[in-house]
Design a protein around this motif. Structure first.
Motif, PDB file in Angstrom:
ATOM      1  N   UNK A  20     -22.598   3.766 -61.632  1.00 35.04           N
ATOM      2  CA  UNK A  20     -23.470   5.161 -61.378  1.00 35.04           C
ATOM      3  C   UNK A  20     -22.588   6.239 -60.718  1.00 35.04           C
ATOM      4  N   UNK A  21     -21.643   5.945 -59.590  1.00 37.45           N
ATOM      5  CA  UNK A  21     -21.036   7.263 -59.172  1.00 37.45           C
ATOM      6  C   UNK A  21     -20.294   7.816 -60.274  1.00 37.45           C
ATOM      7  N   UNK A  22     -19.715   7.213 -60.968  1.00 35.49           N
ATOM      8  CA  UNK A  22     -18.798   8.157 -62.148  1.00 35.49           C
ATOM      9  C   UNK A  22     -20.029   8.770 -63.104  1.00 35.49           C
ATOM     10  N   UNK A  23     -21.022   8.295 -63.260  1.00 36.44           N
ATOM     11  CA  UNK A  23     -22.095   9.023 -64.165  1.00 36.44           C
ATOM     12  C   UNK A  23     -22.681  10.259 -63.481  1.00 36.44           C
ATOM     13  N   UNK A  24     -22.957  10.016 -62.222  1.00 37.45           N
ATOM     14  CA  UNK A  24     -23.629  11.180 -61.233  1.00 37.45           C
ATOM     15  C   UNK A  24     -22.252  12.325 -61.219  1.00 37.45           C
ATOM     16  N   UNK A  25     -21.087  11.978 -60.924  1.00 37.36           N
ATOM     17  CA  UNK A  25     -20.080  12.985 -61.178  1.00 37.36           C
ATOM     18  C   UNK A  25     -19.943  13.513 -62.257  1.00 37.36           C
TER      19      UNK A  25
END
Length: 376
Positions: A20-25
């Motif tokens: 999810x972190x990767x997607x948000x960034x």
């Protein structure tokens, strides 16, 4: 450059959290914080105050995501989007009680995540705007309710005119939340914004009216480039102008006025909005100004339906509305031109109209020039 939307992730599965972190960034968001338990989520939400929380419903420990979300909403008024691998009715009904802005069923893709966050942030802003508008409206209403003879008409008009844009906005947001196509989401969000802008103008008019009765208008005078002010007003009315398919022409050169920016903007917004409202598609609205006898004289002209001679004075009366065609309803509470007159006269200026039925109208007004000299 505008600040990035800050999102906090509450997820006890490390791999899922990192994904999810990767997607948000990748989508251009900032990860404000990550938590793995409900207790940590509450503490970090208070410390970092993110714009949005992505909350896993099923968390390890004594507190699940639903309980944590309830505390975060009550303490910090931060919007929540639930993440869950389950979609049972009992689970969703329990979650909905806490007032989330959306929920995502795992696994979800980046587009679904992006749409949910954008709609959630926008809806939260609209909710906050509604709360502020309600508070301001209540103050204005309490000021006006003591006025004999017109209070019932104010109540009737305001109730109708505020309910309409609010209903449109809520309906548009509901549609947007069920759409996956970005172009449709954009369309519904624009509809919602247009409706809320209309409601904000009504509230602003009522606030000005309440001030004028209470203690007169407090003016913060400054030097203003008139063309800049007019372009801002046109920008706020751009959707209505496009919808009516009218053309707006300006001839303002480098003229400056000495006035209260916010209140003069409100006066011009009411006058130009009135011109757009009563001008048919293909018509023209012209805005011009020049210096004359130590002041600035300005004209907002239109090629609209025009006004009968007998109404030239009455259109500036509070709550007076002309209904030229009984089969056509024009939005408004009948205070726009009255408020414009109050604001312009508070600057020592004047406003009057020249109009002929079927040939349009020309609203003339005078405003202080940049020297700051009084017109009165």
């Amino acid at each position: 450059m505008s600040e990035k939307t800050r999102v906090m992730i509450v997820e006890d599965e490390a791999i899922v959290s990192m994904d999810i972190q990767d997607s948000l960034v990748h989508l251009g968001y900032e990860v404000a914080a990550t938590a793995t338990s409900g207790e940590d989520a509450i503490e970090l939400a208070g410390e970092h105050r993110p714009d949005m929380v992505l909350m896993d419903i099923m968390l390890m420990g004594d507190m699940d995501g639903i309980e944590a979300a309830k505390v975060i909403r009550e303490r910090f008024s931060i919007p929540i989007i639930y993440l869950t691998a389950y979609s049972s009715n009992d689970m969703l009904e329990k979650a909905m009680i806490t007032g989330p802005y959306s929920y995502l069923i795992k696994p979800f893709n980046k587009e679904e995540l992006n749409s949910a966050i954008r709609i959630g942030i926008y809806k939260h802003k609209m909710d906050m705007a509604i709360v502020r508008a309600h508070d301001e409206l209540e103050i204005a209403y309490n000021e006006l309710r003591s006025l004999d003879g017109i209070k019932q008409r104010i109540i009737d008009n305001v109730s109708h005119e505020l309910k309409t844009p609010l209903s449109i906005s809520l309906m548009s947001l509901e549609f947007a939340m069920t759409e996956n196509r970005n172009d449709e989401v954009e369309r519904y969000l624009k509809m919602a914004k247009g409706a809320m802008d209309r409601q904000a103008r009504i509230v602003e008019n009522l606030i000005v009216e309440s001030w004028s009765y209470r203690e007169g208008l407090d003016l913060n005078m400054e030097k203003i480039l008139l063309d800049d002010l007019v372009q801002i007003v046109i920008g706020e009315l751009r959707d209505d102008i496009r919808k009516k398919k009218v053309k707006v022409e300006t001839n303002l050169d480098e003229i400056h006025i000495f006035a209260d920016f916010r209140k003069t903007k409100q006066a011009l917004l009411n006058i130009i909005d009135n011109a757009v409202k009563f001008t048919d598609g293909g018509g023209v609205i012209s805005i011009s100004a020049w210096c004359k006898n130590g002041c600035v004289e300005m004209i907002v002209g239109d090629t609209g339906i025009g006004i009968e001679d007998k109404y030239h004075e009455r259109i500036f009366e509070k709550l007076f509305q002309i209904e030229p065609d009984p089969s056509v309803s024009f939005p408004g509470i009948g205070m726009g031109l009255a408020i414009a007159k109050t604001i312009i006269e508070s600057h020592g200026g004047e406003i009057w109209v020249k109009s002929e039925v079927g040939k349009g109208s020309m609203f003339h007004m005078t405003l202080p020039c940049e020297s700051g000299e009084s017109l009165s």
